[in-house]
Design a protein around this motif. Structure first.
Motif, short mmCIF file in Angstrom:
data_model
loop_
_atom_site.label_atom_id
_atom_site.label_comp_id
_atom_site.label_asym_id
_atom_site.label_seq_id
_atom_site.Cartn_x
_atom_site.Cartn_y
_atom_site.Cartn_z
N ILE A 8 12.35 -23.37 31.35
CA ILE A 8 11.27 -22.60 31.96
C ILE A 8 9.93 -23.30 31.73
CG2 ILE A 8 9.97 -20.42 31.83
CD1 ILE A 8 12.56 -19.01 31.24
N THR A 31 9.76 -26.55 33.92
CA THR A 31 9.55 -26.30 35.34
C THR A 31 8.15 -25.73 35.59
OG1 THR A 31 10.66 -24.20 35.03
CG2 THR A 31 11.93 -25.94 36.07
N THR A 32 7.70 -24.83 34.70
CA THR A 32 6.40 -24.21 34.92
C THR A 32 5.28 -25.24 34.87
OG1 THR A 32 7.21 -22.19 33.90
CG2 THR A 32 4.85 -22.39 34.14
N GLY A 45 5.11 -27.73 38.09
CA GLY A 45 3.89 -27.09 38.57
C GLY A 45 2.78 -28.08 38.81
N ASN A 97 1.57 -22.53 38.48
CA ASN A 97 2.11 -22.15 37.17
C ASN A 97 2.55 -20.71 37.14
OD1 ASN A 97 1.70 -24.57 36.04
ND2 ASN A 97 -0.18 -24.04 34.97
N ILE A 117 5.75 -20.05 39.31
CA ILE A 117 7.01 -20.55 38.75
C ILE A 117 7.39 -19.73 37.52
CG2 ILE A 117 8.19 -22.54 37.76
CD1 ILE A 117 6.29 -24.31 39.39
N LEU A 118 6.42 -19.50 36.64
CA LEU A 118 6.72 -18.75 35.42
C LEU A 118 7.24 -17.36 35.75
CD1 LEU A 118 6.70 -18.38 32.39
CD2 LEU A 118 4.32 -17.68 32.52
N TRP A 125 10.87 -17.13 36.99
CA TRP A 125 11.87 -17.12 35.91
C TRP A 125 11.84 -15.81 35.13
CZ3 TRP A 125 15.28 -20.32 37.04
CH2 TRP A 125 14.99 -21.59 37.52
N MET A 175 4.56 -19.75 26.12
CA MET A 175 3.92 -20.17 27.37
C MET A 175 2.45 -20.51 27.13
SD MET A 175 5.94 -20.50 29.67
CE MET A 175 7.64 -20.51 29.24
#
Lengths: 83, 756
Positions: free
Chosen positions: B304, B307-308, B312, B360, B363-364, B367, B403
């Motif tokens: 996660i 990808t974020t 991003g 960001n 994408i976050l 998930w 995060m």
């Protein structure tokens, strides 16, 4: 005399017991009662988290995680045949 | 088309968390609208509309709750709405796959004379596991109207809507029949007696008055109710043939409710003996396994995170180049001046600064929506709870905190996954202390500038002090404000479910809309404000007429000498311009406050643009230090800044304030001016205190840079000692509880307040 009363935090993983009573002096107790932690209800400890706390319990057909501090509010009976 | 609308009718959606209430709301209305906050608490009120040819029904989504008796401020909303809701329609979502516990809330409603429309949700998992229900029997015995639904797919929703549009209000729905779930006669009589003291009676009392009467019966409060409670306890003792004391009434009522529910289910339904499928148990055994659980979670988090923040970067890069092109275009078409500066430095930079967060966040939350929907989120919280609890947080706070390492803005938004408001605010408060990726380059520049011999060591020291502050603050705030009342830990493990595209879409849409509309405006306003401070006043009194001198020099033949002179004059002009702007004036004004930290006015001034973006502190400093030299590090040294002051300055920069974007989302997500202001002041106070401590202790140990390690050790020791003392004190104040230890004899608190 063999000890038959434990608090829920002492219930080993995988074993079952029956709720005997609940410490109503804590404000959390009302919520536990509402969730079905009432005397006479069977309960099973499913497993402890990898870091030792909390523990998941199965009660009334659903699973709920309780921390040790909450589980200690609940007293249970473990019948010899359940253990 | 003009249609005759009836009076505005409302339905209130009420149900347990995880009962599919949100899915049902989406299926019913198709659109979620925020209509401000609930009074008193800053929880958003969400409404939607069911439309028919000539009818409209406004559906209000009440916060999810297991019981009418509130455990958190959010849940109090349900109670506060009870009277209003009972005059309208109450739609009770009941997860039939978790029948007994979901019917508890229904039972409470029926006891108060409210007969809700019931949506028996998750009907597919119930029948799939072998469950059966006699619907008409259920409706007759409870006095309600029930509809099987599968909210995730929308099945059964049409029939429900049809019925809702016909229904008028829940209180009057069925009075003739006595519901199996209704309150037993003994309790009604006791509650009636209690109400009569206030010249009311059970029949005419409003639902809320009835609720309060029952609540008074089960909580020991004052002597005036004791007599009634005593009689009730005696009557119940006789009837059930066991000894019931007034203190046991809460327990007795809950037991009685569950007995009624069990009886009802026994007559009208067959509940599958095993309602958790075997594959789910197996999956659980792997995902929460003692050995595998944490590594699997770590992998998921890594995925996660990657990808974020890495994937991003691509769309972020595109956005940045679009905005760079826009700035370039404006610069090329407009003449240099105020308007161009406003458009380029104020508006384009501001809007760009808002939109750049979108990839960001998208994408976050994609998930997060998947994790939440699938049921894994609760398992993750279960795995991490112990660790997070050690700094006073809930297991669910782990994902937002991690995060935060990428960017604080989506992290603050991710605190939405924590249901408990107190826990959510606590997490939100701590997130800005997590060093985000954008702060890294700043640290690299600062460390490289001040400690060119060993920058990485000093960066590590900074991180370490930062981490200590975070732990200490978490411990401290949760110790001060945490009570059993605001943080009950009851982590329900919902069954695993396949996430649906529609619910992921709803989450994403809501997040983006919310961010752009609410936080975006704040961030934009902040950017423009900083721009105004740095660009005004336009006319600054200068010591020389630089423009004239420069143009005179330019007119002369170009030699190295003249070029140098021009450069020196331009530099001098820029410094004087900067010193004349509001920003520098404010900086000089507040400088006395910062002086004890060993800051010169230049450092103080540089903190102001740092509010917008921390990297601007460095660029501002280098302009201000130009008279002392081209190289910032050397210039600062020659201006008399030691390594200790440099370290303190960096520490302060790291801690003193989150960037304007983070502050904007904190403000919007918390919905509270007070909370935002207090947090802001706290960060400043913490930064000041920590910097001051570091400065003082390191100068005490030794005046030189070598003494800083010892200084740091002292700080750590002081922090931990302080933490220990406060903790012990608080423990002493809050008192002990019977832990059910074996040696009960002679224990003063033995058997106090236990029930049954």
């Amino acid at each position: 005399m063999v000890k038959t009363t434990y608090n829920l935090a002492e219930l080993p993983e995988g074993s079952s017991g029956t709720i005997r009573d609940i410490d109503t002096s804590s404000p959390t107790s009302q919520r536990l009662l509402d969730l079905g932690f009432v005397p006479g209800t069977p309960i099973r400890a499913i497993q402890k988290a990898p870091l030792g706390d909390p523990t998941t319990f199965q009660i009334r057909g659903y699973q709920v995680g309780l921390r040790k501090t909450e589980a200690e509010l609940i007293n249970i009976e473990i019948k010899p045949d359940e253990k | 088309m003009k249609s005759e609308k009836t009076v505005e009718r409302r339905a209130f959606l009420i149900g347990n968390p995880n009962s599919g209430k949100t899915s049902l709301f989406n299926a019913l209305t198709g659109e979620r609208k925020r209509v401000g906050n609930w009074p008193g608490v800053t929880v958003q009120r969400i409404e939607g509309v069911i439309k028919n040819v000539n009818q409209e029904l406004v559906v209000t989504d009440l916060p999810g709750t297991y019981s009418l008796t509130p455990a958190t401020p959010e849940e109090e909303i349900v109670l506060k709405c009870l009277n209003e809701a009972s005059e309208n329609i109450i739609l009770n979502v009941v997860d039939i796959a978790n029948f007994e516990r979901n019917l508890f809330l229904t039972t409470q409603l029926i006891e108060l004379g409210i007969f809700p429309v019931i949506s028996l949700n998750c009907y597919d998992s119930f029948t799939g596991a072998g469950g059966m229900i006699d619907l008409s029997k259920f409706c007759n015995l409870t006095g309600t109207n029930a509809f099987p639904t599968i909210a995730r797919t929308g099945e059964g929703v049409t029939a429900l809507i049809e019925h809702l549009l016909k229904t008028h209000n829940s209180a009057a729905a069925t009075n003739s029949c006595i519901s199996m779930l209704a309150l037993p006669e003994e309790w009604v009589q006791a509650a009636d007696q209690l109400l009569r003291k206030d010249k009311k009676n059970w029949k005419s009392a409003s639902p809320l008055e009835k609720y309060n009467a029952i609540r008074a019966l089960i909580t020991s409060s004052g002597n005036d109710t004791f007599e009634i409670r005593k009689i009730l306890a005696d009557t119940l003792s006789q009837r059930h043939g066991k000894d019931i004391k007034p203190a046991d009434l809460a327990c007795e009522l809950a037991s009685d409710r569950y007995q009624r529910i069990e009886k009802l289910i026994a007559v009208c339904a067959t509940v599958p003996a095993k309602n958790i499928p075997a594959w789910q148990e197996k999956l659980d055994r792997v995902l929460t396994n003692r050995i595998l659980g944490l590594p699997i979670f770590a992998l998921i988090m890594a995925w996660i995170f990657w990808t974020t923040f890495s994937l991003g970067e691509y769309p972020m890069g595109w956005l940045e180049s679009i905005f760079a092109w826009l700035s370039g275009y404006v610069e090329a078409t407009l003449n240099e001046g105020l308007l161009r500066s406003l458009i380029v430095e104020g508006i384009i930079a501001g809007v760009g600064g808002v939109l750049v967060f979108l990839p960001n966040i998208l994408i976050l939350f994609f998930w997060i929506a998947l994790l939440e929907d699938s049921g894994y989120m609760s398992r993750a919280a279960f795995l991490m709870d112990r660790l997070m609890n050690s700094i006073g947080l809930h297991g669910r706070a782990f994902i937002p905190m991690i995060m935060g390492l990428g960017c604080n803005v989506p992290a603050v938004m991710a605190t939405r996954i924590i249901d408990n408001r107190f826990q959510r605010l606590l997490t939100m408060f701590l997130i800005p202390l997590v060093t985000c990726a954008a702060r890294l380059p700043v640290l690299v520049i600062l460390c490289g500038t001040f400690f060119s011999d060993n920058p990485s060591l000093w960066m590590f020291n900074l991180f370490f002090v930062n981490l200590l502050v975070l732990i200490f603050l978490g411990q401290f705030t949760s110790m001060l404000f945490k009570t059993d009342g605001n943080s009950p830990f009851l982590l329900e493990m919902p069954p695993y479910r396949t996430p649906t595209a529609i619910s992921v879409y709803h989450v994403l849409y809501e997040k983006i809309e919310h961010f752009v509309e609410k936080a975006g405006t704040v961030i934009l306003a902040g950017s423009v404000l900083i721009w105004v401070l740095s660009a005004f006043p336009r006319e600054v009194p200068l010591t020389q007429n630089f423009d004239l001198l420069i143009s005179q020099l330019k007119a002369e033949p170009a030699t190295n000498e003249t070029a140098e002179k021009i450069a020196a004059l331009t530099r001098q002009k820029n410094i004087e311009l900067m010193e004349g702007r509001y920003m520098a004036r404010i900086g000089k004004f507040i400088h006395p406050v910062m002086e004890p930290l060993g800051f010169s006015w230049r450092e103080t001034v540089s903190l102001i643009p740092g509010f917008l973006a921390k990297e601007s502190t460095v660029s501002t400093l280098s302009v201000l230090y130009l008279p002392h030299g081209e190289n910032l590090g050397d210039a600062m040294k020659s201006a008399g800044m030691g390594k200790i002051s440099a370290f303190v300055y960096m520490l302060f920069t790291l801690l003193y304030i989150p960037c304007v974007a983070t502050l904007g989302v904190i403000w919007r997500e918390s919905g509270s001016n007070r909370f935002t202001l207090i947090s802001l002041l706290s960060y400043f106070a913490i930064a000041y205190a920590v910097s001051f401590l570091v400065l003082k202790s390191s100068t005490i140990v030794s005046g030189s840079a070598e003494g800083m390690l010892e200084g740091a050790i002292i700080i750590i020791a002081v922090l931990f000692a302080g933490w220990y003392i406060v903790r012990t004190l608080l423990k002493a104040i809050t008192g002990r509880k019977c832990k059910g230890c074996s040696s009960c004899d002679g224990c003063p608190i033995k058997n106090s307040n236990t029930c049954s």
